[in-house]
Design a protein around this motif. Structure first.
Motif, PDB file in Angstrom:
ATOM      1  N   GLY A   1      23.842  22.111  97.864  1.00 39.48           N
ATOM      2  CA  GLY A   1      24.272  23.084  98.862  1.00 39.48           C
ATOM      3  C   GLY A   1      24.667  24.407  98.254  1.00 39.48           C
ATOM      4  N   HIS A   2      24.626  25.453  99.073  1.00 47.04           N
ATOM      5  CA  HIS A   2      24.931  26.792  98.549  1.00 47.04           C
ATOM      6  C   HIS A   2      26.382  26.933  98.140  1.00 47.04           C
ATOM      7  N   ASP A   3      27.264  26.110  98.740  1.00 45.45           N
ATOM      8  CA  ASP A   3      28.685  26.199  98.425  1.00 45.45           C
ATOM      9  C   ASP A   3      29.167  25.076  97.513  1.00 45.45           C
ATOM     10  N   GLY A   4      28.235  24.198  97.100  1.00 42.55           N
ATOM     11  CA  GLY A   4      28.593  23.102  96.215  1.00 42.55           C
ATOM     12  C   GLY A   4      29.123  21.869  96.914  1.00 42.55           C
ATOM     13  N   PHE A   5      29.168  21.886  98.267  1.00 40.63           N
ATOM     14  CA  PHE A   5      29.709  20.758  99.017  1.00 40.63           C
ATOM     15  C   PHE A   5      28.619  19.921  99.710  1.00 40.63           C
ATOM     16  N   GLY A   6      27.371  20.088  99.281  1.00 43.91           N
ATOM     17  CA  GLY A   6      26.281  19.327  99.889  1.00 43.91           C
ATOM     18  C   GLY A   6      26.441  17.826  99.737  1.00 43.91           C
ATOM     19  N   PHE A   7      27.194  17.401  98.731  1.00 45.62           N
ATOM     20  CA  PHE A   7      27.487  15.986  98.496  1.00 45.62           C
ATOM     21  C   PHE A   7      27.930  15.275  99.776  1.00 45.62           C
ATOM     22  N   LEU A   8      28.707  15.960 100.604  1.00 47.25           N
ATOM     23  CA  LEU A   8      29.277  15.331 101.792  1.00 47.25           C
ATOM     24  C   LEU A   8      28.227  14.940 102.830  1.00 47.25           C
ATOM     25  N   LYS A   9      27.090  15.638 102.845  1.00 51.86           N
ATOM     26  CA  LYS A   9      26.067  15.358 103.853  1.00 51.86           C
ATOM     27  C   LYS A   9      25.380  14.009 103.641  1.00 51.86           C
ATOM     28  N   SER A  10      25.383  13.522 102.407  1.00 55.34           N
ATOM     29  CA  SER A  10      24.760  12.225 102.137  1.00 55.34           C
ATOM     30  C   SER A  10      25.760  11.227 101.576  1.00 55.34           C
ATOM     31  N   PHE A  11      27.052  11.501 101.788  1.00 57.94           N
ATOM     32  CA  PHE A  11      28.123  10.664 101.259  1.00 57.94           C
ATOM     33  C   PHE A  11      28.297   9.431 102.148  1.00 57.94           C
ATOM     34  N   ASN A  12      27.756   8.317 101.693  1.00 56.20           N
ATOM     35  CA  ASN A  12      27.859   7.053 102.420  1.00 56.20           C
ATOM     36  C   ASN A  12      29.271   6.478 102.356  1.00 56.20           C
TER      37      ASN A  12
ATOM     38  N   ASP B   1      29.901  28.609  82.297  1.00 53.69           N
ATOM     39  CA  ASP B   1      28.849  29.263  81.487  1.00 53.69           C
ATOM     40  C   ASP B   1      27.547  29.391  82.254  1.00 53.69           C
ATOM     41  N   GLY B   2      27.656  29.751  83.519  1.00 54.93           N
ATOM     42  CA  GLY B   2      26.473  29.975  84.339  1.00 54.93           C
ATOM     43  C   GLY B   2      25.890  28.744  84.977  1.00 54.93           C
ATOM     44  N   THR B   3      26.414  27.557  84.643  1.00 55.58           N
ATOM     45  CA  THR B   3      25.915  26.310  85.220  1.00 55.58           C
ATOM     46  C   THR B   3      26.800  25.895  86.392  1.00 55.58           C
ATOM     47  N   PRO B   4      26.212  25.751  87.600  1.00 54.74           N
ATOM     48  CA  PRO B   4      27.016  25.341  88.749  1.00 54.74           C
ATOM     49  C   PRO B   4      27.226  23.821  88.765  1.00 54.74           C
ATOM     50  N   TYR B   5      28.420  23.413  89.136  1.00 56.48           N
ATOM     51  CA  TYR B   5      28.741  21.991  89.272  1.00 56.48           C
ATOM     52  C   TYR B   5      29.271  21.752  90.681  1.00 56.48           C
ATOM     53  N   GLY B   6      28.557  20.907  91.429  1.00 54.03           N
ATOM     54  CA  GLY B   6      28.948  20.636  92.809  1.00 54.03           C
ATOM     55  C   GLY B   6      30.012  19.563  92.916  1.00 54.03           C
ATOM     56  N   LEU B   7      30.528  19.403  94.127  1.00 54.51           N
ATOM     57  CA  LEU B   7      31.545  18.396  94.416  1.00 54.51           C
ATOM     58  C   LEU B   7      31.114  17.025  93.908  1.00 54.51           C
ATOM     59  N   HIS B   8      31.931  16.427  93.053  1.00 56.22           N
ATOM     60  CA  HIS B   8      31.794  15.037  92.599  1.00 56.22           C
ATOM     61  C   HIS B   8      30.518  14.724  91.830  1.00 56.22           C
ATOM     62  N   GLY B   9      29.809  15.754  91.388  1.00 58.75           N
ATOM     63  CA  GLY B   9      28.675  15.509  90.512  1.00 58.75           C
ATOM     64  C   GLY B   9      27.482  14.852  91.189  1.00 58.75           C
ATOM     65  N   THR B  10      26.544  14.372  90.364  1.00 57.39           N
ATOM     66  CA  THR B  10      25.274  13.857  90.882  1.00 57.39           C
ATOM     67  C   THR B  10      25.006  12.394  90.571  1.00 57.39           C
ATOM     68  N   ILE B  11      25.839  11.758  89.727  1.00 56.19           N
ATOM     69  CA  ILE B  11      25.517  10.404  89.270  1.00 56.19           C
ATOM     70  C   ILE B  11      25.358   9.426  90.427  1.00 56.19           C
ATOM     71  N   GLY B  12      26.132   9.601  91.505  1.00 54.19           N
ATOM     72  CA  GLY B  12      26.061   8.681  92.634  1.00 54.19           C
ATOM     73  C   GLY B  12      24.799   8.804  93.453  1.00 54.19           C
ATOM     74  N   ASN B  13      23.982   9.817  93.159  1.00 57.33           N
ATOM     75  CA  ASN B  13      22.718  10.000  93.874  1.00 57.33           C
ATOM     76  C   ASN B  13      21.504   9.798  92.966  1.00 57.33           C
ATOM     77  N   ILE B  14      21.721   9.174  91.815  1.00 55.53           N
ATOM     78  CA  ILE B  14      20.616   8.874  90.904  1.00 55.53           C
ATOM     79  C   ILE B  14      20.247   7.401  91.034  1.00 55.53           C
TER      80      ILE B  14
END
Length: 334
Positions: free
Chosen positions: A79-90, A109-122
């Motif tokens: 998501g543009h605000d980093g909170f896209g995690f919530l849309k698929s949060f089961n 350092d220029g790298t964006p990190y969203g809410l709660h990371g990505t490991i739960g969607n791998i």
């Protein structure tokens, strides 16, 4: 008594059933339904970090499923605000968060990190299971690796006893790259109705309870009290700080005579986040052992609190969950 003389196939009492879902946002997802023959049943979502979605004891649901339901990882977006995690949060009983960020979205350092990371969607790889005389053991690997960048692997083992209602999660987080890597982990363990209601009892062996913000501070004195669902409830989060070696959080509801206890090593998880969300339909209690507070990777790095893993090394994480069908055993932790 030799039970095997009484049935044709072990699945009559216990075992693992693998299947794929059909339709909607869960179409094609690889799932494993586990039952131990003692009343404990749960579903492992192989396509989402081998996390645990539905979980029940004696037919009574103990976990929380969000309005999004079971959602395939393909629908995840930062998501543009980093909170896209919530849309698929089961939510489910367990959603693993990290490994590069937990909490507030931020940029390092220029790298964006969203809410709660990505490991739960791998999706997990090498998913397999075996049954011994004592337990059902599921194993899976989740690779959070990128060319020219960070390379981390989570090796998961879920062990559920065939003799009592207990399960253990053992995760080994390995640095498979050639440079030191910072890691952040939060185990989002979610309690739902009917275990969760205004009658539910909550106990945590923490030495200090700290509200995350002003909203949580409003009800600091009643952090352990559950209330009926409230329209448009604003969430409250509390940090539980531990001085002893073992953290313990447990919930029991006398209305259904069911409860559970979560224990973990406080050297790995020096705090636990309590997510108190009493909203209508968004009615959930999160008990979340975590390596750090929720200010995000940038802040944690600046505070010098980011845990690291050297190349070729690993960190081990153990969480045990015990389940109860009477209040006396729940109170004593037998």
């Amino acid at each position: 008594m030799e039970q095997s003389k009484y049935y044709g196939h072990p699945s009559q009492l216990y075992g693992v059933t693998e299947y794929r879902l059909m339709g909607g946002k869960s179409d094609g997802m690889h799932m494993l339904h586990v039952k131990n023959g003692k009343g404990l049943e749960f579903t492992v979502s192989a396509d989402r970090c081998a996390d645990i979605s539905e979980l029940s004891l004696d037919g009574k649901n103990l976990s929380y499923t969000s309005v999004g339901g079971v959602t395939a990882p393909a629908y995840y977006t930062e998501g543009h605000d980093g909170f896209g995690f919530l849309k698929s949060f089961n939510c489910g009983f367990l959603t693993t968060c990290g490994l590069h960020n937990i909490g507030t979205p931020n940029v390092v350092d220029g790298t964006p990190y969203g809410l709660h990371g990505t490991i739960g969607n791998i999706p997990a790889e090498h998913v397999r299971w075996e049954i011994t005389d004592e337990a059902i053991i599921l194993k899976a690997e989740v690779h959070d690796e990128i060319i020219f960048g960070s390379k981390l692997a989570l090796i998961r083992t879920i062990t559920v006893s065939l003799n009592e209602n207990k399960l253990e999660i053992h995760d080994e987080i390995k640095n498979t790259g050639s440079k030191e890597e910072g890691i952040m982990c939060l185990y989002h363990m979610n309690i739902g109705y009917p275990l969760l209601s205004e009658s539910a009892l909550l106990a945590v062996n923490s030495d200090k309870v700290v509200p995350r913000d002003d909203r949580a501070a409003e009800d600091l004195d009643t952090w352990s009290q559950m209330i009926p669902p409230v329209p448009n409830f604003a969430e409250q989060c509390y940090y539980h700080i531990f001085e002893g070696n073992t953290g313990c959080a447990k919930v029991y509801n006398p209305e259904i005579n069911k409860g559970l206890q979560i224990t973990f090593d406080t050297e790995v998880f020096p705090q636990m986040t309590q997510w108190k969300m009493m909203g209508e339909r968004d009615y959930v209690l999160g008990l979340e052992p975590t390596t750090n507070t929720l200010e995000g990777r940038k802040t944690i790095e600046e505070q010098g609190k980011l845990k690291t893993v050297a190349p070729g090394s690993s960190r081990d994480i153990y969480i045990q969950v015990s389940f109860y069908d009477n209040q006396v055993d729940w109170e004593t932790g037998k």
